[in-house]
Design a protein around this motif. Structure first.
Motif, short mmCIF file in Angstrom:
data_model
loop_
_atom_site.label_atom_id
_atom_site.label_comp_id
_atom_site.label_asym_id
_atom_site.label_seq_id
_atom_site.Cartn_x
_atom_site.Cartn_y
_atom_site.Cartn_z
N ARG A 16 0.84 -1.20 0.00
CA ARG A 16 0.00 0.00 0.00
C ARG A 16 0.87 1.24 0.00
O ARG A 16 1.79 1.36 0.77
CB ARG A 16 -0.91 0.00 1.23
N ARG A 17 0.54 2.17 -0.90
CA ARG A 17 1.30 3.41 -1.01
C ARG A 17 0.34 4.59 -1.02
O ARG A 17 -0.81 4.47 -1.42
CB ARG A 17 2.15 3.42 -2.26
N CYS A 18 0.84 5.73 -0.58
CA CYS A 18 0.07 6.97 -0.58
C CYS A 18 -0.29 7.33 -2.02
O CYS A 18 0.58 7.27 -2.91
CB CYS A 18 0.88 8.09 0.06
N THR A 19 -1.52 7.67 -2.27
CA THR A 19 -1.95 7.99 -3.63
C THR A 19 -1.39 9.32 -4.11
O THR A 19 -1.39 9.60 -5.30
CB THR A 19 -3.48 8.03 -3.73
N THR A 20 -0.88 10.15 -3.21
CA THR A 20 -0.34 11.45 -3.58
C THR A 20 1.17 11.42 -3.76
O THR A 20 1.68 11.77 -4.81
CB THR A 20 -0.71 12.51 -2.51
N CYS A 21 1.91 11.01 -2.72
CA CYS A 21 3.38 11.08 -2.77
C CYS A 21 4.03 9.73 -3.00
O CYS A 21 5.24 9.65 -3.16
CB CYS A 21 3.93 11.71 -1.50
N ARG A 22 3.28 8.66 -3.01
CA ARG A 22 3.73 7.30 -3.27
C ARG A 22 4.62 6.70 -2.18
O ARG A 22 5.30 5.71 -2.41
CB ARG A 22 4.44 7.20 -4.63
N GLU A 31 -6.32 4.99 5.71
CA GLU A 31 -6.57 5.97 4.65
C GLU A 31 -5.80 5.58 3.39
O GLU A 31 -4.98 4.67 3.40
CB GLU A 31 -6.13 7.37 5.11
N THR A 32 -6.06 6.32 2.31
CA THR A 32 -5.31 6.09 1.07
C THR A 32 -4.17 7.08 0.90
O THR A 32 -3.42 7.00 -0.06
CB THR A 32 -6.24 6.20 -0.16
N VAL A 33 -4.05 8.03 1.84
CA VAL A 33 -2.94 9.00 1.82
C VAL A 33 -2.19 8.93 3.14
O VAL A 33 -2.76 8.56 4.17
CB VAL A 33 -3.43 10.45 1.58
N CYS A 34 -0.91 9.30 3.10
CA CYS A 34 -0.11 9.29 4.32
C CYS A 34 -0.50 10.48 5.21
O CYS A 34 -1.17 11.41 4.76
CB CYS A 34 1.38 9.33 3.98
N SER A 35 -0.04 10.45 6.44
CA SER A 35 -0.42 11.50 7.38
C SER A 35 0.17 12.85 6.99
O SER A 35 -0.45 13.89 7.21
CB SER A 35 0.01 11.13 8.80
N VAL A 36 1.36 12.87 6.36
CA VAL A 36 1.97 14.12 5.94
C VAL A 36 1.13 14.79 4.86
O VAL A 36 0.83 15.99 4.94
CB VAL A 36 3.41 13.88 5.45
N CYS A 37 0.73 14.04 3.85
CA CYS A 37 -0.11 14.59 2.79
C CYS A 37 -1.47 14.99 3.31
O CYS A 37 -2.04 16.00 2.89
CB CYS A 37 -0.25 13.60 1.63
N ASN A 38 -1.99 14.23 4.24
CA ASN A 38 -3.28 14.54 4.83
C ASN A 38 -3.23 15.85 5.61
O ASN A 38 -4.13 16.68 5.49
CB ASN A 38 -3.72 13.39 5.73
N ARG A 39 -2.17 16.06 6.40
CA ARG A 39 -2.02 17.29 7.18
C ARG A 39 -1.74 18.50 6.30
O ARG A 39 -2.24 19.59 6.55
CB ARG A 39 -0.90 17.14 8.19
N SER A 40 -0.91 18.32 5.27
CA SER A 40 -0.52 19.47 4.45
C SER A 40 -1.59 19.86 3.44
O SER A 40 -1.49 20.91 2.83
CB SER A 40 0.78 19.16 3.71
#
Length: 148
Positions: A16-22, A31-40
């Motif tokens: 599983r990888r973040c759909t934004t930053c991979r 979630e489908t995004v990591c916490s960094v992408c989710n916060r930013s």
């Protein structure tokens, strides 16, 4: 640990990888995004960029287009439309590096095909560009005739 178990753990960890930053997602992240992408808010910025229509009403933008100063045009459209060079690259199909050199004056845009791609990607109004700098509309194909 058995070979089968190691393969299962590796597949679960790297699958599983973040759909934004991979980046790899934690197994505890549902979630489908990591916490960094989710916060930013990066995940929310995945919409397709566009050039607002009011950009073409500014006199300096019109002047750059009339004088065919495409470097200045790109810079003004980017600034007035609140776009990044990466957004401009997505819109126009030109690389971000080329757009940077174009804006700084290190490169010039002289190829008519690339000019057309640029203006079409920026959705420049035809009344400002003239008919020569716009792609020709595709003519409808003639109807097939039955051969007997």
């Amino acid at each position: 640990m058995s070979r089968r178990r190691t393969t299962e753990v590796a597949a679960a960890w790297g699958g599983r990888r973040c759909t934004t930053c991979r980046c790899r997602l934690s197994r505890y992240n549902s979630e489908t995004v990591c916490s960094v992408c989710n916060r930013s808010g990066t995940a929310a910025q995945t919409t397709c960029p566009f050039v607002p229509t009011q950009v073409w009403t500014y006199e300096d933008v019109k002047d750059a287009l009339v004088h065919r100063d495409f470097g200045r045009l790109c810079q003004l459209v980017r600034e007035r439309g609140h776009l990044r060079q990466e957004d401009m690259a997505l819109l126009t199909g030109l690389s971000q590096a080329f757009l940077s050199m174009l804006e700084s004056g290190q490169r010039r845009l002289t190829n008519i095909d690339r000019i057309i791609v640029l203006l079409d990607g920026l959705n420049a109004p035809a009344d400002l560009t003239g008919p020569m700098l716009r792609p020709a509309p595709l003519a409808p194909a003639p109807p097939f005739q039955a051969v007997s």
